[in-house]
Every structure is written in structure tokens, then in C-alpha cells.
Design a protein around this motif. Sequence first.
Motif, PDB file in Angstrom:
ATOM      1  N   VAL A 272       0.830  -1.199   0.000  1.00  0.00           N
ATOM      2  CA  VAL A 272       0.000   0.000   0.000  1.00  0.00           C
ATOM      3  C   VAL A 272       0.864   1.249   0.000  1.00  0.00           C
ATOM      4  O   VAL A 272       0.634   2.203  -0.746  1.00  0.00           O
ATOM      5  CB  VAL A 272      -0.939   0.004   1.233  1.00  0.00           C
ATOM      6  CG1 VAL A 272      -1.601   1.369   1.396  1.00  0.00           C
ATOM      7  CG2 VAL A 272      -1.997  -1.072   1.069  1.00  0.00           C
TER       8      VAL A 272
ATOM      9  N   SER B 213       2.415   1.690  -3.391  1.00  0.00           N
ATOM     10  CA  SER B 213       1.419   2.092  -4.390  1.00  0.00           C
ATOM     11  C   SER B 213       1.070   3.556  -4.239  1.00  0.00           C
ATOM     12  O   SER B 213       0.915   4.287  -5.209  1.00  0.00           O
ATOM     13  CB  SER B 213       0.151   1.231  -4.231  1.00  0.00           C
ATOM     14  OG  SER B 213       0.445  -0.121  -4.462  1.00  0.00           O
ATOM     15  N   THR B 214       0.923   3.993  -2.967  1.00  0.00           N
ATOM     16  CA  THR B 214       0.565   5.384  -2.718  1.00  0.00           C
ATOM     17  C   THR B 214       1.667   6.326  -3.198  1.00  0.00           C
ATOM     18  O   THR B 214       1.401   7.370  -3.798  1.00  0.00           O
ATOM     19  CB  THR B 214       0.307   5.598  -1.209  1.00  0.00           C
ATOM     20  OG1 THR B 214      -0.710   4.680  -0.793  1.00  0.00           O
ATOM     21  CG2 THR B 214      -0.146   7.017  -0.929  1.00  0.00           C
TER      22      THR B 214
ATOM     23  N   GLN C  73     -10.677   3.750  -0.702  1.00  0.00           N
ATOM     24  CA  GLN C  73      -9.323   3.443  -0.231  1.00  0.00           C
ATOM     25  C   GLN C  73      -8.386   3.170  -1.402  1.00  0.00           C
ATOM     26  O   GLN C  73      -7.249   3.648  -1.433  1.00  0.00           O
ATOM     27  CB  GLN C  73      -9.366   2.236   0.707  1.00  0.00           C
ATOM     28  CG  GLN C  73      -7.993   1.861   1.278  1.00  0.00           C
ATOM     29  CD  GLN C  73      -8.066   0.646   2.173  1.00  0.00           C
ATOM     30  OE1 GLN C  73      -8.851  -0.261   1.952  1.00  0.00           O
ATOM     31  NE2 GLN C  73      -7.237   0.615   3.203  1.00  0.00           N
ATOM     32  N   LYS C  74      -8.864   2.411  -2.384  1.00  0.00           N
ATOM     33  CA  LYS C  74      -8.033   2.104  -3.546  1.00  0.00           C
ATOM     34  C   LYS C  74      -7.814   3.352  -4.396  1.00  0.00           C
ATOM     35  O   LYS C  74      -6.704   3.562  -4.917  1.00  0.00           O
ATOM     36  CB  LYS C  74      -8.702   1.003  -4.380  1.00  0.00           C
ATOM     37  CG  LYS C  74      -7.773   0.379  -5.411  1.00  0.00           C
ATOM     38  CD  LYS C  74      -6.634  -0.380  -4.737  1.00  0.00           C
ATOM     39  CE  LYS C  74      -5.759  -1.100  -5.736  1.00  0.00           C
ATOM     40  NZ  LYS C  74      -4.655  -1.821  -5.088  1.00  0.00           N
TER      41      LYS C  74
ATOM     42  N   GLN D 245      -5.040   5.378  -2.856  1.00  0.00           N
ATOM     43  CA  GLN D 245      -3.723   4.815  -3.153  1.00  0.00           C
ATOM     44  C   GLN D 245      -3.293   5.160  -4.578  1.00  0.00           C
ATOM     45  O   GLN D 245      -2.142   5.519  -4.816  1.00  0.00           O
ATOM     46  CB  GLN D 245      -3.759   3.298  -2.976  1.00  0.00           C
ATOM     47  CG  GLN D 245      -3.994   2.830  -1.553  1.00  0.00           C
ATOM     48  CD  GLN D 245      -4.166   1.330  -1.459  1.00  0.00           C
ATOM     49  OE1 GLN D 245      -3.801   0.595  -2.373  1.00  0.00           O
ATOM     50  NE2 GLN D 245      -4.733   0.858  -0.361  1.00  0.00           N
ATOM     51  N   ASN D 246      -4.226   5.041  -5.517  1.00  0.00           N
ATOM     52  CA  ASN D 246      -3.880   5.226  -6.929  1.00  0.00           C
ATOM     53  C   ASN D 246      -3.567   6.671  -7.295  1.00  0.00           C
ATOM     54  O   ASN D 246      -2.679   6.928  -8.105  1.00  0.00           O
ATOM     55  CB  ASN D 246      -5.012   4.711  -7.808  1.00  0.00           C
ATOM     56  CG  ASN D 246      -5.098   3.193  -7.819  1.00  0.00           C
ATOM     57  OD1 ASN D 246      -4.255   2.502  -7.255  1.00  0.00           O
ATOM     58  ND2 ASN D 246      -6.125   2.669  -8.467  1.00  0.00           N
TER      59      ASN D 246
END
Length: 324
Positions: free
Chosen positions: A13, A16-17, A54-55, A58-59
Motif C-alpha cells: 500500500v 502504491s501510494t 481506499q483504492k 492509493q492510486n
Amino acid sequence: MQLKQLLACTALVAGSTLTAAVHANSVLPNKQISLVVGFVAGGAADASARLIAQKLSQNIGQSVVIINKPGAGGNIAHQYVAQGPSDGSMLLLGSVGPLTISPHLIDVSYDPFKDIQAISGGVNFPNVLVVHKGAGINTLKDFLDQARSNAGEIEYASSGFGAASHMAGELLNMEASVEMVHVPYKGGAQAMQDLLGERVMSYFAAPPTAMPYVAEGMLIPLATTGLERPAYLPNIPTVAESGYPGFEALNWYSFAAPGKTPEPILESWNEEIVKVLNDPEIINKLTEFGMTPQPTTRQEFIDYTRQEYEKWGKIIKERNLKKP
């Protein structure tokens, strides 16, 4: 989750962030993003919204926070977003009721095709028609035979007037030429409580709500309301395959924005949301929630919403439904 797995996920995570922060879409606003949900925290809509938010965070490398605006079957949230900022910082978890059903029943004070702009489909799921074990019914045919033999006596519960569960029952009334009596509740929890207490015979329930009671033998599933059996309910027939081809009454959530949001921002959000909905991890988790991801282009979902709007408007008119 084991500690090793947890640490691995945390590292993933974080990575990714960081990557997303470097490559964030330059068209989107560089500020906190609000995702408005028209239902209480902890429900199916809220759970799917938080997972996707949440995803997204991160993206794109910035915070996406949930704002719960429950009330009036989701209409309050839709009105709130219709008057919201048009810089891309506010998103809406749209839903079938406020966008395609409520405008035919009440003055919603917004135009679902002008004041709210579609971004993408989100998720969909059928209802499952269940009866309590004391009803002595095991198939949809048995249920409808009783409805014909006892016109105006067989009841079905819904989570509220104008809800997807209500419309499923009205559509079945039309397609099967029966007259079930609608019993609206102020939410699915109350409807389920009375069904389990055998104070109402049937309920078009959301699968995650109903299936635990089915597993315990307290409820009997008769049919689901999608065109096809969902992967997570392979043994329950659809209404469509039970003698009523084309029958479909889906719950769905979509993604939208205030009506004056510029096209480039809407398209950028479409790209980001579709990316999330196509992510294998998200697909698996949504399936666990009893939901099917529905990523689309903007135009595809505009067209789909229009079809749903016209479909439910016709049924509301033919059934002469009036808000109590």
C-alpha cells in the motif's frame, strides 16, 4: 491475517501510494476528495464505497474521504451533490432509487441527467425473494400460485416505498399477473426483522442480508431478480428463468459528480474509477460483499441510467403508484 501478510500488504500500500503520488492525474484537483454516500455507515453501499475510496486514494496519491448523508432513500445525498463544487473534488455514490425511481414519485429538486453527471457504473447486485420457513413454500411457482389463489392477501416487504425491493415486487405483479400487497419498511433491517418474526410472508432482500438466514434454515430462497444467476448464488434460479423471460430488477450504485463539472475532469475520474473496478483484489472483495463490479464509459452509464429511468417510470405509471 498473519503478521507477515499484514506487513507485506502495508508495504504494498505504501509503495502504491508513493507511485500514485508521483503519477497522479494532473487534471484532477490537488486537494482532499469527498465521496458522498446516501446511506448510513456500515451498510452495503457504505462498505463498497469505502473499499473503492481506499483504492482510489492509493492510486491518485491523495485522500478520498466518505461523507455519509443518509435519508429519504438516498435523495438527500443526491441533492447535496447536485449543489456541490464542480472542480472534481466531490463525487457521489449514485443509486438506482434517487436517479431512476424517485423522480417519478416525488419532487426531488434536481434533474438526474443535468444536475448530476454520470462518471461510471459502480456495482450491481440482484435482490433475492425469500419467504419465512413457516410459509410452507419452496418454489417461485408455489409462491405465485398462492398469490393468484389469495388475491390481495400475499404480502411482500421492501426497505421502503420506491426502493429497488419495492420495484422488484411491482414488476413481478405485472409480469406474473398477480396482486401481492406491498408492505414498506423504514429500511431493510426492520423488514428482515418482521420477516423472521413471520409478520410478513416475503421480502425482496439484498443477498448479504438474507443468505445467512437461508444457511440457518430460517428463510427459503425462491428466486433472484437479475437476468443471470450471480456467481455467489449459483443454486438459486432467477425469476427470468422461472417463466418470466427478461425479468430484471437490479440494485446498483454508480459514480457521479455535480452537474457543472467539466468534461475533462469527468473523463479523468472515469479512468481512475474504472481502473479500481477492474482491479482483481477489488473484484474479489466486492464479490465477497455479494456485488458485481460494473465499470463503464460515461456514455454507457448515461444510456443505462436513461433506460432504467424510462423502465421504472413506465411501471410506476402503469401501477399507478403514489407516494403515501
